[in-house]
Write an enzyme that holds these catalytic residues in place. Structure first.
Site, PDB file in Angstrom:
ATOM      1  N   LEU A  49      -1.615  -2.769  -3.542  1.00 24.10           N
ATOM      2  CA  LEU A  49      -1.680  -2.972  -4.994  1.00 24.10           C
ATOM      3  C   LEU A  49      -0.864  -1.925  -5.751  1.00 24.10           C
ATOM      4  O   LEU A  49      -0.512  -2.143  -6.904  1.00 24.10           O
ATOM      5  CB  LEU A  49      -3.140  -2.950  -5.465  1.00 24.10           C
ATOM      6  N   GLY A  55      -8.897  -4.366  -0.439  1.00 18.96           N
ATOM      7  CA  GLY A  55      -9.320  -2.968  -0.307  1.00 18.96           C
ATOM      8  C   GLY A  55      -8.796  -2.164  -1.476  1.00 18.96           C
ATOM      9  O   GLY A  55      -7.864  -2.588  -2.170  1.00 18.96           O
ATOM     10  N   HIS A  82      -5.359   1.543   6.379  1.00 19.62           N
ATOM     11  CA  HIS A  82      -4.517   1.553   5.172  1.00 19.62           C
ATOM     12  C   HIS A  82      -5.199   2.366   4.061  1.00 19.62           C
ATOM     13  O   HIS A  82      -4.553   3.181   3.393  1.00 19.62           O
ATOM     14  CB  HIS A  82      -4.286   0.088   4.745  1.00 19.62           C
TER      15      HIS A  82
END
Ligand code: GNR
Ligand code: NI
Length: 172
Positions: A95, A46, A136
């Site tokens: 990330l 994502g 998230h």
């Protein structure tokens, strides 16, 4: 194919609230394209636009595993309509916080509304990893990171580590 650099904590942009997308113009389409390139390159499941520095309410998701056919999903202006009482735990990563993972408890199922790339407003129910990932990502649009859902001790420790690393790189 163009990837964009991913912002890493403690970049303060990651704490800002993203703006709704007003129209699916060419700039927004190029953003979505670059977000998919960036997400697949990372690789991640994502990505929220703010992670590439763009303050727009845009999310990309692809939960297909390696070797499986790609399943790119773009969500524009996503909203959570309702959440289940039942929760589930997932060992989350981000990330923007490379190589840090921690268990996060969230509602197991969510009902969503979003606009797709054709401009159609859609309502879907998410469960499993899709529910975890979309929560998230929507958190990112509100300046919230998964570490905000873990203990303060663990959060402070990881923020401190990345703050030190940023300071060293800035000085180098
Ligand atoms: O690639 C990612 N994996 C992941 C694993 C568990 C829960 C959420 C995620 S999203 C993350 C990519 C990312 O940082 N998206 O914002
Ligand atoms: Ni993330």
């Amino acid at each position: 194919m163009s990837t964009r650099p991913i912002l890493i904590i403690p970049d303060t942009k990651l704490r800002t609230i993203s703006e709704p997308v007003a129209s699916l113009d060419s700039e927004t389409r190029k953003l979505v394209e670059d977000m998919f390139d960036t997400m697949y390159d990372a690789p991640g499941i994502g990505l929220a636009a703010i992670q590439v520095g763009v303050q727009k309410r845009v999310i990309t998701i692809d939960l297909a595993r390696e070797g499986e056919e790609k399943n790119p999903i773009a969500l524009i202006n996503p909203e959570i309509l309702s959440t289940s009482q039942e929760t589930s735990f997932y060992n989350e990563g981000c990330l923007s916080i490379p190589e840090f993972y921690e268990e996060v408890e969230r509602p197991a199922r969510v009902a969503l509304r979003f606009t797709d790339l054709e401009g159609a407003v859609r309502e879907v129910e998410a469960d499993g990893l899709f529910a975890t990932c979309v929560q998230h990502e929507i958190d990112h649009l509100n300046g919230v990171l998964f570490i905000d859902h873990i203990s303060k001790l663990k959060r402070d420790r990881v923020v401190k580590k990345f703050t030190k690393m940023a300071r060293r790189e800035g000085a180098a």
